[in-house]
Design a protein around this motif. Structure first.
Motif, mmCIF file in Angstrom:
data_model
loop_
_atom_site.group_PDB
_atom_site.id
_atom_site.type_symbol
_atom_site.label_atom_id
_atom_site.label_comp_id
_atom_site.label_asym_id
_atom_site.label_seq_id
_atom_site.Cartn_x
_atom_site.Cartn_y
_atom_site.Cartn_z
ATOM 1 N N VAL A 5 0.876 -1.248 0.013
ATOM 2 C CA VAL A 5 0.035 0.065 0.008
ATOM 3 C C VAL A 5 0.945 1.180 -0.005
ATOM 4 C CG1 VAL A 5 -1.847 -1.263 1.228
ATOM 5 C CG2 VAL A 5 -0.248 0.309 2.652
ATOM 6 N N ILE A 6 0.209 2.394 -0.294
ATOM 7 C CA ILE A 6 0.929 3.770 -0.407
ATOM 8 C C ILE A 6 0.437 4.527 0.774
ATOM 9 C CG2 ILE A 6 1.707 5.580 -1.790
ATOM 10 C CD1 ILE A 6 1.253 3.726 -4.275
ATOM 11 N N GLY A 22 3.692 5.341 13.968
ATOM 12 C CA GLY A 22 2.650 6.272 13.729
ATOM 13 C C GLY A 22 1.311 5.603 13.305
ATOM 14 N N LEU A 23 0.181 6.466 13.311
ATOM 15 C CA LEU A 23 -1.055 5.893 12.493
ATOM 16 C C LEU A 23 -1.092 6.539 11.388
ATOM 17 C CD1 LEU A 23 -3.367 4.133 13.691
ATOM 18 C CD2 LEU A 23 -4.536 6.278 14.243
ATOM 19 N N VAL A 24 -1.145 5.826 10.264
ATOM 20 C CA VAL A 24 -1.217 6.291 8.905
ATOM 21 C C VAL A 24 -2.431 5.776 8.057
ATOM 22 C CG1 VAL A 24 0.094 6.229 6.651
ATOM 23 C CG2 VAL A 24 1.258 6.522 8.856
ATOM 24 N N GLU A 25 -2.754 6.633 7.118
ATOM 25 C CA GLU A 25 -3.817 6.321 6.115
ATOM 26 C C GLU A 25 -3.156 5.785 4.996
ATOM 27 O OE1 GLU A 25 -6.789 9.314 5.669
ATOM 28 O OE2 GLU A 25 -7.952 8.847 7.392
ATOM 29 N N ALA A 26 -3.816 4.908 4.252
ATOM 30 C CA ALA A 26 -2.946 4.395 2.827
ATOM 31 C C ALA A 26 -4.162 4.429 1.729
ATOM 32 C CB ALA A 26 -2.630 2.989 3.049
ATOM 33 N N ASP A 27 -3.680 4.229 0.633
ATOM 34 C CA ASP A 27 -4.319 4.379 -0.725
ATOM 35 C C ASP A 27 -5.585 3.491 -0.600
ATOM 36 O OD1 ASP A 27 -2.554 2.520 -1.061
ATOM 37 O OD2 ASP A 27 -2.269 3.000 -3.182
ATOM 38 N N ASP A 28 -5.265 2.449 0.016
ATOM 39 C CA ASP A 28 -6.679 1.332 -0.078
ATOM 40 C C ASP A 28 -7.599 1.558 1.186
ATOM 41 O OD1 ASP A 28 -5.200 1.033 2.264
ATOM 42 O OD2 ASP A 28 -5.166 -1.502 2.215
#
Length: 254
Positions: A5-6, A22-28
Motif C-alpha cells: 500500500v502507499i 505512527g498511525l497512517v492512512e493508505a491508498d486502500d
C-alpha cells in the motif's frame, strides 16, 4: 507476499512505542500502525515483525494483518513535531504497516482471563522466537472482540543482531518467569505437541519469503537476501523441536 500500500496521510504518532510508530492512512483506505525504517532500531526490527507475525498467523494465532507501506518522505514536510518530521524524512521507501484494531484494549491480567491452553500456546511461541517483550509490565497483547491478539515482535530473535554467534544464542533457554501469562498456568507441553510439528522447513521458507529484499540487502556475511532468509529459518527450525524443555520459570514445564 504482503500486500503493498502507499501512505497518503500521516495521522498521529503513537508515543507509547519506543520506536515512535505512527498511525497512517493508505491508498486502500485502510488505517495502519506503521513502524518506520528510519527509527532507531533499524530494519531488523521490521524483519522480526514480519517473521514472527507471519509465522504466528500460520500457526493459528491472532495477529493484525501486515502490509508493506511505501512512504514518500515529503509526507513529513508539514509535520509540526520536529522528531516526527525527521523520522518521516528518513523513512522513504518500504516500511511496515499493521492493521489498526479500532477499539482494542491493552491486555490487563487483572481484567481478562486466558485459558491454560491459550496461555501455553502464546508462551511456547514466545519461547520459540525468544520474545523478551511480553512481560506483565508490557504485555504487547491487545484484547479485541473478546480475544487476545499478539502485537509488537520487534524484540525477538536477538541472535540476528550478531550472526556469528546466532547458533549458540538460539540454543539458550527461555526465561518465562516474568511473562504476562505466567499467572494463567500455561500448558506449554500441550502447546508444543500441537505446534512444534507444524514448524517445518517449508513453512519457514514461506514465512521468510515475505521479508522484502530491501530489508535484507547488504547484510555482512551473506551473499544474497535468500541466504539471509535461510539463516533466519535455521534457528527457528532447530528451536521448535526442543524449546518446550528449555522454558524456565513456569511450574510444570519440566
Amino acid at each position: 507476499m504482503l500486500k503493498e500500500v502507499i501512505a497518503t496521510r500521516y495521522i498521529t504518532p503513537l508515543r507509547e512505542g519506543g520506536s515512535l510508530p505512527g498511525l497512517v492512512e493508505a491508498d486502500d483506505f485502510g488505517t495502519y500502525v506503521v513502524k518506520f525504517t528510519g527509527a532507531g532500531q533499524g530494519r531488523k526490527t521490521l524483519v522480526a515483525e514480519v517473521v514472527c507475525g507471519e509465522l504466528a498467523r500460520r500457526l493459528g494465532f491472532r495477529v493484525p494483518r501486515l502490509v508493506t507501506l511505501d512512504l514518500d518522505p515529503d509526507l513529513g514536510l508539514g509535520e509540526p513535531d520536529q522528531q516526527v518530521q525527521e523520522l518521516l524524512k528518513s523513512s522513504g521507501g518500504t516500511n511496515l504497516g499493521m492493521d489498526f484494531l479500532s477499539g482494542a484494549l491493552g491486555f490487563d491480567p487483572l481484567a481478562f482471563r486466558v485459558s491454560p491452553e491459550e496461555a501455553g500456546r502464546i508462551v511456547w511461541f514466545d519461547a520459540l522466537v525468544n520474545n523478551v517483550d511480553r512481560s506483565w509490565r508490557n504485555p504487547n497483547l491487545l484484547m479485541w472482540r473478546g480475544e487476545p491478539w499478539l502485537i509488537d515482535h520487534g524484540a525477538t530473535m536477538i541472535w540476528h543482531h550478531n550472526w556469528p554467534s546466532a547458533e549458540a544464542s538460539a540454543a539458550r533457554p527461555y526465561d518465562a518467569s516474568d511473562h504476562a501469562l505466567r499467572p494463567f498456568a500455561p500448558d506449554v507441553r500441550a502447546a508444543a505437541a500441537e505446534l512444534a510439528p507444524r514448524v517445518t522447513e517449508d513453512l519457514l521458507a514461506e514465512v521468510t519469503a515475505e521479508i522484502p529484499d530491501a530489508w535484507l540487502a547488504d547484510e555482512p556475511g551473506f551473499d544474497s537476501p535468500d541466504d539471509l532468509r535461510r539463516a533466519y529459518a535455521r534457528p527457528l527450525l532447530a528451536r521448535a523441536a526442543v524449546i518446550h524443555d528449555r522454558v524456565n520459570g513456569i511450574e510444570g514445564t519440566k
